[in-house]
Enzyme design. Structure first.
Site, PDB file in Angstrom:
ATOM      1  N   ASP A 251       0.807  -1.220   0.000  1.00 35.00           N
ATOM      2  CA  ASP A 251       0.000   0.000   0.000  1.00 35.00           C
ATOM      3  C   ASP A 251       0.834   1.261   0.000  1.00 35.00           C
ATOM      4  OD1 ASP A 251      -2.367  -1.222   0.176  1.00 35.00           O
ATOM      5  OD2 ASP A 251      -2.661  -0.907   2.329  1.00 35.00           O
ATOM      6  N   LYS A 273      -3.687   2.831  -2.384  1.00 40.93           N
ATOM      7  CA  LYS A 273      -4.861   3.664  -2.575  1.00 40.93           C
ATOM      8  C   LYS A 273      -4.609   4.982  -1.884  1.00 40.93           C
ATOM      9  CE  LYS A 273      -7.712   0.691  -0.776  1.00 40.93           C
ATOM     10  NZ  LYS A 273      -7.249  -0.663  -0.663  1.00 40.93           N
ATOM     11  N   MET A 386      -8.265   8.594   8.668  1.00 41.88           N
ATOM     12  CA  MET A 386      -8.717   9.129   7.378  1.00 41.88           C
ATOM     13  C   MET A 386      -9.618  10.347   7.563  1.00 41.88           C
ATOM     14  SD  MET A 386      -9.646   5.476   5.605  1.00 41.88           S
ATOM     15  CE  MET A 386     -10.463   4.831   7.052  1.00 41.88           C
TER      16      MET A 386
HETATM   17  N1  SAH Z   1      -4.712  -0.180   8.741  1.00 42.50           N
HETATM   18  C1  SAH Z   1      -4.168   1.104   9.082  1.00 42.50           C
HETATM   19  C2  SAH Z   1      -5.122   2.237   8.798  1.00 42.50           C
HETATM   20  C3  SAH Z   1      -5.420   2.459   7.362  1.00 42.50           C
HETATM   21  S1  SAH Z   1      -6.535   3.805   7.111  1.00 42.50           S
HETATM   22  C4  SAH Z   1      -3.728   1.101  10.541  1.00 42.50           C
HETATM   23  O1  SAH Z   1      -4.051   0.174  11.273  1.00 42.50           O
HETATM   24  O2  SAH Z   1      -3.057   2.050  10.948  1.00 42.50           O
HETATM   25  C5  SAH Z   1      -5.425   5.096   6.726  1.00 42.50           C
HETATM   26  C6  SAH Z   1      -5.367   6.150   7.812  1.00 42.50           C
HETATM   27  O3  SAH Z   1      -4.546   5.694   8.865  1.00 42.50           O
HETATM   28  C7  SAH Z   1      -4.750   7.440   7.385  1.00 42.50           C
HETATM   29  O4  SAH Z   1      -5.686   8.265   6.752  1.00 42.50           O
HETATM   30  C8  SAH Z   1      -4.321   8.037   8.706  1.00 42.50           C
HETATM   31  O5  SAH Z   1      -5.413   8.611   9.375  1.00 42.50           O
HETATM   32  C9  SAH Z   1      -3.924   6.809   9.474  1.00 42.50           C
HETATM   33  N2  SAH Z   1      -2.475   6.587   9.453  1.00 42.50           N
HETATM   34  C10 SAH Z   1      -1.837   5.510   8.994  1.00 42.50           C
HETATM   35  N3  SAH Z   1      -0.509   5.628   9.196  1.00 42.50           N
HETATM   36  C11 SAH Z   1      -0.314   6.803   9.809  1.00 42.50           C
HETATM   37  C12 SAH Z   1       0.831   7.485  10.298  1.00 42.50           C
HETATM   38  N4  SAH Z   1       2.060   6.986  10.184  1.00 42.50           N
HETATM   39  N5  SAH Z   1       0.657   8.685  10.892  1.00 42.50           N
HETATM   40  C13 SAH Z   1      -0.568   9.207  11.016  1.00 42.50           C
HETATM   41  N6  SAH Z   1      -1.675   8.607  10.578  1.00 42.50           N
HETATM   42  C14 SAH Z   1      -1.568   7.408  10.002  1.00 42.50           C
END
Ligand code: SAH
Length: 470
Positions: A251, A273, A386
């Site tokens: 991803d 995405k 998100m």
């Molecule tokens: N499966 C992932 C989430 C995917 S949805 C998890 O468990 O973290 C994607 C969202 O995750 C982004 O829009 C943001 O809000 C958050 N996100 C993922 N990585 C991040 C990071 N390093 N710092 C801040 N927000 C993060």
């Protein structure tokens, strides 16, 4: 990469060492271990050279005279290891003019090549180098590697070499062959070799080969959480599978330092995405996983954070289940956990918050589908994933539903990475501040009284990257 690591065949090759001190002796010994024919030129030789003469009869020639230019003729390698740094430099220059690789030992190691720290489990050799810049670190690292590679590792390599042709003949498919090797060389066969039971190991090996030959090998899928960005936050299992997979579908959220840990010859497929830019539709990703696994490959689906938290992990394995394909799910540190820890904002705290909610901030049709009333209770932490695009709506809806305008809010951008940024404000002012500070995705929104603790508990200081003016 300043120096390219290569392994050179010096068997019976003429090499020249200029110098007769202890450093020259060490280099000479290394060359002799590699079966080179070594000429050493010096006015004086340390005692060690006499021992080497006896240890490697016919391979070492001591030339008791001052260095002369013609001595480098026809040499495969030259080591300039005298205590005269000007002479060493001159030798290096001379060698370069004739295209002969030269190592000089003055002022640390320099020249066309350097000697790495070596872990010798022949036929397996590991070499470590810091490009001559931190020899102590290199030696420490060598010590660590020495301790994790069993001393009988070389025997395992010999066993593999012994069966290599037979395995190739009986298992012509490359992917299933590799899987067979990886399974046998990491399981019981290896253990038996390490404790010295080579015969038993060979029997087990032969049996495994017969089984592999009969059964049509099926591929498998690993759905792996890569964590929020810092590669140190990967699990051991994630790392192990990353180093076994044949194909990796990853991803946008998976950081480059993490991708760098994937097995080097694995096929990398980007299926990321980003908002509004659906590189590969979800249905196609599901299908890609199935198709590659059906070819007998080990397919790694690498996802940011945790695969089961806003990661569509469930949808992806549903298809695998229907096809009867093997899979494993490996949890990862989700953004909320990573960002909370690295910003010093505990998600719960006895004084401020008794519960925490992970909420999608990806608002369909504006905001109608979230139960705003449930978010009003003050002693709870809300974490929006998100949510950057809908930040203004989120803050407004919370206030509308009755949460105090002064409720603290934190935005954590690129949490756990060297580019992490944390800004704090409150429900009334955060939307404006986020624009002013040019906050970008991926960003996590944390709302609740625990955010106050950031100032006190913040410990992680990344190289702050200021927003660029455009
Ligand atoms: N499966 C992932 C989430 C995917 S949805 C998890 O468990 O973290 C994607 C969202 O995750 C982004 O829009 C943001 O809000 C958050 N996100 C993922 N990585 C991040 C990071 N390093 N710092 C801040 N927000 C993060």
């Amino acid at each position: 990469m300043k120096y390219m690591p290569l392994f050179m065949n010096l068997d019976q090759q003429p090499c020249l060492v200029v110098g007769g001190g202890p450093i020259a002796a060490r280099k000479t010994e290394l060359l002799l271990k590699a079966s080179a024919k070594v000429n050493c030129v010096a006015l004086d030789f340390a005692d060690r050279f006499q021992q080497l003469l006896q240890q490697y009869p016919g391979h070492l020639n001591l030339v008791n005279e001052a260095f002369g230019d013609s001595q480098i003729d026809h040499q495969r390698l030259v080591v300039a290891a005298t205590d005269d740094s000007q002479l060493n430099k001159n030798i290096a220059k001379l060698c370069r003019s004739q295209g002969i690789p030269c190592n000089t030992v003055s002022d640390g190691q320099s020249g066309d090549f350097i000697f790495p720290a070596i872990i010798d489990r022949s036929p397996v050799i590991a070499a470590v180098s810091s490009g001559g810049e931190a020899p102590v670190l290199t030696r420490l690292l060598r010590g660590k590697i020495e301790s994790v590679i069993p001393s009988a590792f070389g025997h395992l390599a010999s066993l593999a070499s012994h069966f290599r042709q037979e395995v190739k003949r009986r298992s012509p498919n490359i992917a299933s062959r590799r899987k067979f090797w990886e399974t046998t060389l990491t399981g019981t066969v290896a253990e038996q070799v390490f404790i010295g039971n080579t015969e038993i190991a060979e029997k087990i090996f032969a049996k495994a080969l017969a089984q592999a030959e009969k059964g049509q090998e099926k591929g498998e899928v690993y759905l792996v959480g890569a964590g929020p960005g810092d590669p140190d936050l990967l699990t051991f299992k994630a790392l192990r599978l990353m180093q076994q997979a044949d194909v990796v579908l990853y991803d946008a959220l998976v950081s480059q330092p993490i991708l760098d840990l994937v097995k080097r010859d694995a096929e990398l497929i980007y299926v990321g995405k980003r908002k509004k830019d659906h590189a590969v539709p979800q249905q196609d990703i599901n299908q890609l996983l199935i198709d590659h696994a059906k070819l007998g490959k080990r397919v790694l689906r690498l996802k940011g954070g945790d695969p089961f938290i806003f990661g569509r992990g469930g949808e992806e394995i549903e298809g695998l289940m229907e096809e009867g394909l093997e899979f494993q799910v490996v949890p990862g540190i989700t953004a909320a956990n990573g960002c909370a820890a690295y910003s010093g904002i505990p998600l719960t705290h006895r004084d401020y918050s008794q519960s925490v909610r992970f909420i999608t901030g990806h608002l369909k049709d504006g905001s109608t589908d979230l139960p705003w009333q449930e978010f009003v209770y003050p002693a709870q932490t809300l974490v929006f994933y998100m949510g950057l695009g809908g930040l203004k709506t989120i803050c407004e809806k919370l206030v509308e539903a009755g949460r105090a305008v002064s409720t603290p809010v934190a935005l954590i951008q690129k949490g756990t990475t060297p580019q992490q940024r944390v800004i704090t404000s409150d429900l009334a002012n955060m939307p404006e501040m986020a624009i002013k500070e040019k906050i970008q995705a991926p960003t996590l929104i944390v709302i609740g009284d625990v955010v106050q603790l950031h100032e006190k508990l913040s410990w992680f200081s990344p190289d702050q990257i200021k927003p660029t003016e455009d």
